[in-house]
Write an enzyme that holds these catalytic residues in place. Structure first.
Site, PDB file in Angstrom:
ATOM      1  CG  ASP A   1      -2.208   0.847   0.861  1.00  0.00           C
ATOM      2  OD1 ASP A   1      -2.164   1.620  -0.119  1.00  0.00           O
ATOM      3  OD2 ASP A   1      -3.221   0.763   1.591  1.00  0.00           O
TER       4      ASP A   1
HETATM    5  C1  BGC Z   1      -5.039   3.238   0.051  1.00  0.00           C
HETATM    6  C2  BGC Z   1      -5.264   2.194  -1.015  1.00  0.00           C
HETATM    7  C3  BGC Z   1      -5.086   2.793  -2.385  1.00  0.00           C
HETATM    8  C4  BGC Z   1      -3.705   3.418  -2.470  1.00  0.00           C
HETATM    9  C5  BGC Z   1      -3.378   4.012  -3.818  1.00  0.00           C
HETATM   10  C6  BGC Z   1      -3.770   4.016  -0.160  1.00  0.00           C
HETATM   11  O1  BGC Z   1      -3.688   5.114   0.673  1.00  0.00           O
HETATM   12  O2  BGC Z   1      -5.016   2.610   1.313  1.00  0.00           O
HETATM   13  O3  BGC Z   1      -6.542   1.630  -0.869  1.00  0.00           O
HETATM   14  O4  BGC Z   1      -5.266   1.827  -3.363  1.00  0.00           O
HETATM   15  O5  BGC Z   1      -3.618   4.445  -1.497  1.00  0.00           O
HETATM   16  O6  BGC Z   1      -4.095   5.137  -4.072  1.00  0.00           O
END
Ligand code: BGC
Length: 715
Positions: free
Chosen positions: A272
């Site tokens: 993530d």
């Molecule tokens: C979120 C994810 C997301 C990623 C990319 C993160 O902050 O937890 O769900 O896919 O950002 O945008």
């Protein structure tokens, strides 16, 4: 004579051969860059497309998003990657297409309330087509986290509290996003997230520790991921959470043992956002270099945003802390995905009719169906559908005339201007002669301009009130934790003041989570959970209020009376003492609305539950049947929920577990036989604390439509 193309460029060769050939040509630096992912946005100050120095053309993947010109930015980045790198390995472009792109469907939690995986699949297919039209190859969806704490804003992105249901929706979403074949015109690669346990964030806070017993991990959290992988999901995203002391982004047991060895995932796992560098904050790595080593050796292939693989992996390889074979394996997964997506043949995305196009009537119809089917009629004393006698209607509350909140969280590509407000949709539909007066009364979060008295005045001069309260988009989703499920700002005061007029009230809730209604629920004539229903939410709601649609949504989460009851969910374990022992002293222990609750404008009668046998062997089959009849006056969709209870087992089992659901639309007077063909190994076994499937002889209780019957599993 021109040179023949190298094997990796030959489409007639199998993907694995092409991967091996390409890998054999790459330097270590080129390999490591394939494991780096960064943002690409033309509104970002570090604008990558316009600032070529900001990235190396050997980088493997980019996140496009938050930009009004996604397709152009994507192709500009790709041009540099393809033309300026030695091997011309195309980049893969990802984005968060969670519940649609420009044409937004309801939030996933709402979609789960349709209990219609095929409908959800179609919604994801539409999202995929729209995303492809912007050059997006890979969506960071579906989110299949398990959560029973509505204080956590991301409950809005989940498919609810049943692992069985979440598994069905996980598989359906993967099929919708990926289509028949990866690389197809309307297909994007799916990414199951956030692996694993993120939804158990302590206290509903985001990014924190999750203490999950191995038993719960296997029973509640892992199944929707496994189902998604079985449905063909190519990629997985690791969570932000510290899982029992070993963060999910550096957890060898979950990333390698389970995902790779047991489930056989062949595509990459991406971290993530910054979750690799966050290992330092979490106290799992002393510094950035150690964070990169721990995440990588645990089995995490792509480092999203933190840049630590790019900066440290080569030194780890030189020092022997990371093997070249492991780097090759991770790169192989990334390349495999790119070959499967057809990026080597079609690195650039082409605009098509869907690019930057407003949703068309066909899309509207699908979005309306999704929005209408996800509405849950929580309460109705008969005021709905609205009677012709209501000539003066007061439409009140902060959500009455504001369309943006209907789009919910993760709506960055949605267009509030293309989204009708509830006021607009009702005005369009109300018969001539019906007066609709709109008054906000207060804002969602509270503001100096709040004026509940103005709304109360309008209520007094009406026959009936439709009161629209709840949340705006940013109040749910990521980083949107709340300590309470109560209405924010002065909304509760508004509800109470309007209730004091004595007028019948239809309460419409727009939100990404269940809300606390205990203080005024008894004063409402009807309550509709409309969630954040997306681009066509208002049309679906108006049609439902007016009786043009019959609501059939059923709750995918238990709806607590108050915040203090959290966690409260249907699949809890039974407690040691009965009666009022252990019950709350200050209010009932039961929820306000049970899991699977939901009313409609017709009624259904259930005939007697029938089993075709009373004993079944582990490899046998037992068929349960129930006849359901539409006993009301209009056509309606009924969902039949089959639960089991295993009253005595070597590992205690939940009070009830959903094992099967099925629905059908029935005309008035029509009947249909619903069946659950039970295969004990599939339907009655449970995992132990290391995921081994256990099936024990003994009694099983089957529950459906308020009835139960028991049978025995024999040896
Ligand atoms: C979120 C994810 C997301 C990623 C990319 C993160 O902050 O937890 O769900 O896919 O950002 O945008």
């Amino acid at each position: 004579m021109s040179e023949p193309p190298p094997p990796f460029r030959r489409t007639d060769l199998p993907v694995e051969l092409r991967v091996d050939d390409l890998l054999g040509r790459m330097t270590l630096e080129e390999k490591i860059d394939q494991l780096h992912q960064c943002g690409a946005s033309d509104t970002n100050p570090n604008n990558l497309a316009l600032r070529p120095d900001a990235f190396r053309p050997t980088y493997g993947s980019f996140i496009v998003g938050g930009s009004p010109a996604v397709l152009e930015v994507r192709n500009a980045c790709q041009r540099r990657v393809v033309t300026e790198s030695r091997l011309g390995i195309p980049a893969v472009f990802a984005a968060d297409v969670i519940h649609g792109y420009r044409a937004l469907a309801p939030l996933p939690l709402a979609q789960a309330c349709t209990w219609d995986p095929e409908l959800v699949r179609r919604g994801c297919a539409l999202a995929a087509a729209e995303a492809r039209a912007q050059g997006i190859d890979w969506t960071f969806a579906p989110m299949v986290d398990h959560c029973v704490d509505a204080r956590w804003g991301r409950i809005a992105e989940t498919f609810g509290e049943s692992p069985h249901a979440a598994s069905a929706f996980s598989a359906a979403s993967v099929r919708g996003f990926q289509g028949e074949q990866l690389g197809g015109r309307d297909s994007v690669a799916a990414c199951l997230k956030h692996y694993v346990g993120y939804g158990a964030s302590e206290g509903g806070r985001d990014y924190v520790y999750t203490g999950i017993s191995p038993q719960s991990l296997w029973e509640m959290h892992l199944p929707p991921f496994e189902a998604g992988i079985r449905a063909g999901a190519r990629t997985v995203m690791s969570g932000f959470n510290d899982l029992n002391g070993v963060p999910a982004s550096a957890n060898q047991y979950t990333l390698t043992e389970i995902l790779r060895r047991r489930w056989g995932l062949t595509g990459p796992v991406v971290s993530d956002w910054d979750s690799v560098v966050q290992l330092v904050n979490q106290g799992f790595a002393a510094d950035d270099a150690e964070a990169a080593e721990k995440a990588f050796t645990a089995g995490l292939d792509i480092d999203m945003s933190s840049g630590l693989y790019r900066d440290h992996l080569a030194a780890h390889v030189a020092a022997g802390r990371v093997t070249l074979a492991a780097v090759d394996e991770a790169v192989r997964r990334v390349l495999r995905l790119k070959f499967e997506l057809g990026l080597f043949e079609r690195p650039y995305a082409e605009a098509n009719a869907l690019t930057d196009a407003a949703p068309d009537p066909g899309q509207f119809a699908l979005l309306e169906e999704l929005a209408a089917r996800s509405l849950v009629l929580l309460k109705n004393d008969g005021v709905l559908p609205l009677a012709a006698s209501a000539r003066r209607i007061a439409l009140l509350g902060p959500l009455a005339a504001d369309s943006a909140p209907l789009l919910g969280c993760w709506a960055q590509y949605g267009q509030p201007a293309e989204t009708q407000s509830i006021a607009q949709a009702l005005k369009e539909r109300l018969p001539a002669g019906v007066q609709l007066r709109v008054e906000q009364g207060c804002s969602i979060q509270g503001a100096a301009s709040d004026n509940p008295a103005a709304a109360v005045e309008v209520a007094r001069e009406s026959d009936l009130v439709i009161l629209c309260v709840g949340e705006d988009g940013p109040m749910s989703g990521e980083n949107a934790s709340r300590t309470t499920l109560r209405l924010a700002g002065r909304q509760e005061e508004l509800v109470q003041a309007v209730a004091a007029t004595g007028k019948p009230i239809v309460l419409v809730l727009v939100s990404g989570r269940p809300l606390e209604l205990a203080a005024f629920e008894g004063k409402m004539s009807a309550i509709v959970a409309a969630w954040a229903g997306g681009t066509r939410a208002a049309a679906a709601l108006a049609d439902t209020l007016l009786g043009r649609r019959n609501p059939s949504g059923r709750l995918a989460v238990t709806w607590p009376r108050t915040t203090g009851q959290i966690p409260l969910y249907h699949n809890m374990r039974p407690r040691g003492r009965g009666g009022d022992q252990g019950a709350y002293r200050d209010m009932p222990t039961t929820p306000l609305y049970e899991f699977a609750h939901g009313l409609g404008y017709t009624t259904f009668g259930y005939g007697a539950l029938r089993l075709d046998r009373t004993e079944v062997k582990p490899d046998g089959r037992l068929v349960a049947e129930v006849t359901v009849t539409n006993t009301g006056a209009c056509e309606g969709v009924e969902t039949v929920f089959w639960f089991i209870r295993d009253p005595a087992a070597s590992i205690t089992r939940p009070l009830k577990e959903l094992k099967h659901f099925e629905q059908a639309s029935l005309a008035p007077g029509a009947s249909r036989v619903f069946r659950f063909a039970i295969e004990p190994r599939r339907d009655l076994s449970f995992p132990d604390d290391d995921g081994r499937s256990v099936l024990e002889p003994g009694e099983i209780i089957l529950l459906v439509g308020g009835q139960s019957a028991s049978f025995r599993v024999t040896r």
